[in-house]
Design a protein around this motif. Structure first.
Motif, PDB file in Angstrom:
ATOM      1  N   GLN A 165       0.846  -1.191   0.000  1.00 24.34           N
ATOM      2  CA  GLN A 165       0.000   0.000   0.000  1.00 24.34           C
ATOM      3  C   GLN A 165       0.883   1.243   0.000  1.00 24.34           C
ATOM      4  N   PRO A 166       1.062   1.852  -1.166  1.00 21.55           N
ATOM      5  CA  PRO A 166       1.827   3.102  -1.244  1.00 21.55           C
ATOM      6  C   PRO A 166       0.980   4.251  -0.716  1.00 21.55           C
ATOM      7  N   PRO A 167       1.538   5.457  -0.656  1.00 17.23           N
ATOM      8  CA  PRO A 167       0.764   6.611  -0.160  1.00 17.23           C
ATOM      9  C   PRO A 167      -0.529   6.869  -0.932  1.00 17.23           C
ATOM     10  N   SER A 168      -0.632   6.384  -2.132  1.00 13.24           N
ATOM     11  CA  SER A 168      -1.868   6.543  -2.909  1.00 13.24           C
ATOM     12  C   SER A 168      -3.044   5.771  -2.305  1.00 13.24           C
ATOM     13  N   ARG A 169      -2.789   4.927  -1.329  1.00 11.63           N
ATOM     14  CA  ARG A 169      -3.795   4.119  -0.598  1.00 11.63           C
ATOM     15  C   ARG A 169      -4.207   2.844  -1.333  1.00 11.63           C
ATOM     16  N   GLN A 170      -3.881   2.727  -2.610  1.00  8.48           N
ATOM     17  CA  GLN A 170      -4.297   1.546  -3.368  1.00  8.48           C
ATOM     18  C   GLN A 170      -3.565   0.312  -2.863  1.00  8.48           C
ATOM     19  N   MET A 171      -4.328  -0.700  -2.483  1.00  3.30           N
ATOM     20  CA  MET A 171      -3.738  -1.975  -2.052  1.00  3.30           C
ATOM     21  C   MET A 171      -3.411  -2.781  -3.305  1.00  3.30           C
ATOM     22  N   ASP A 180       9.757   0.478  -4.060  1.00  5.13           N
ATOM     23  CA  ASP A 180       9.254  -0.521  -3.113  1.00  5.13           C
ATOM     24  C   ASP A 180       8.841   0.122  -1.791  1.00  5.13           C
ATOM     25  N   THR A 181       9.171   1.386  -1.606  1.00  6.79           N
ATOM     26  CA  THR A 181       8.786   2.091  -0.381  1.00  6.79           C
ATOM     27  C   THR A 181       7.270   2.129  -0.264  1.00  6.79           C
ATOM     28  N   ALA A 182       6.752   1.584   0.836  1.00  6.01           N
ATOM     29  CA  ALA A 182       5.292   1.470   1.027  1.00  6.01           C
ATOM     30  C   ALA A 182       5.014   0.776   2.349  1.00  6.01           C
TER      31      ALA A 182
END
Lengths: 114, 115
Positions: B39-45, B86-88
């Protein structure tokens, strides 16, 4: 093809108000799920639809929460008399059918109750 | 009821290094699936990788692989040659094969890849 979409992206409301959150699943997906993600936590299951019917609503926290999927596609999560503790990101996911294990998630709706 | 535990709230590594995220779970079921979602900052899983419990072979998807230890109820994710993208947040999740189709998630691990 298009993924799961959710509207609105963000919703700010006042305590006591009514809100509706919408989810458009991937076309052809018969299973639809709602999850709630509080800050710093993993998502928690709310309700699962198979077609038009709610197959499992055991995760709904109380009777202020209700969800529908009248035509077996779009779903709406409805929250009555909102409380500050309802503030969270509400995630929707869909899968091709029950037992098709991969759920595809939308971007979520961030709800803030003031 | 099933539970999923991720014991590492945060991890940080340098770009190109290998990192392993831990996950343990508790269930009395025998047929189930395990997942890692990003889950990146965009919130999308975003699904990273999945494993079917009856398969002994560990799943692999490019730079991502798992170490599935069924008896120990452990399901760790290894990311090789880590990249800045890969940061998330990474979530481990469990789903019972029969009955309710709901995912049970862990608390997540915040992974930061440093340049």
């Amino acid at each position: 093809g298009a993924g799961v979409s959710q509207t609105p992206s963000n919703k700010v409301t006042e305590k006591g108000k009514y809100v509706e959150l919408r989810c458009d699943p991937i076309s052809g997906h018969t299973a639809l799920y709602w999850y709630r993600q509080s800050l710093g936590q993993g998502p928690e299951f709310l309700i699962y639809f198979q077609g038009t019917g709610a197959a499992d609503d055991s995760g709904l926290p109380n009777d202020r929460f209700f969800a529908v999927r009248p035509e077996g596609s779009v779903s709406t999560l409805k929250i009555q008399r909102t409380e500050r503790g309802d503030s969270a990101v509400y995630l929707c996911a869909s899968s091709l059918s029950p037992g098709q294990e991969t759920q595809y998630f939308g971007p979520g709706t961030r709800l803030l109750v003031l | 009821a099933q539970t999923v535990t991720q014991s590492q709230p945060e991890m940080s590594v340098q770009e190109a290094e290998t990192v392993t995220l831990s996950c343990t779970y508790d269930t009395s079921e025998n047929n189930y699936y395990l997942f890692w979602y990003k889950q990146p900052p965009s919130r999308q899983m975003i699904l990273v990788i999945r494993q079917e419990a009856y398969k002994q072979q560990n799943a692999t998807e490019n730079r991502f692989s798992v170490n599935f230890q069924k008896a120990a109820k452990s399901f760790s994710l290894k990311i090789s040659d880590s990249q800045l993208g890969d940061t998330a947040m990474y979530f481990c999740a469990f789903m019972n094969k029969g009955g309710a189709q709901k995912l049970v998630f862990g608390q997540g691990t915040r992974l930061t890849i440093n340049p």
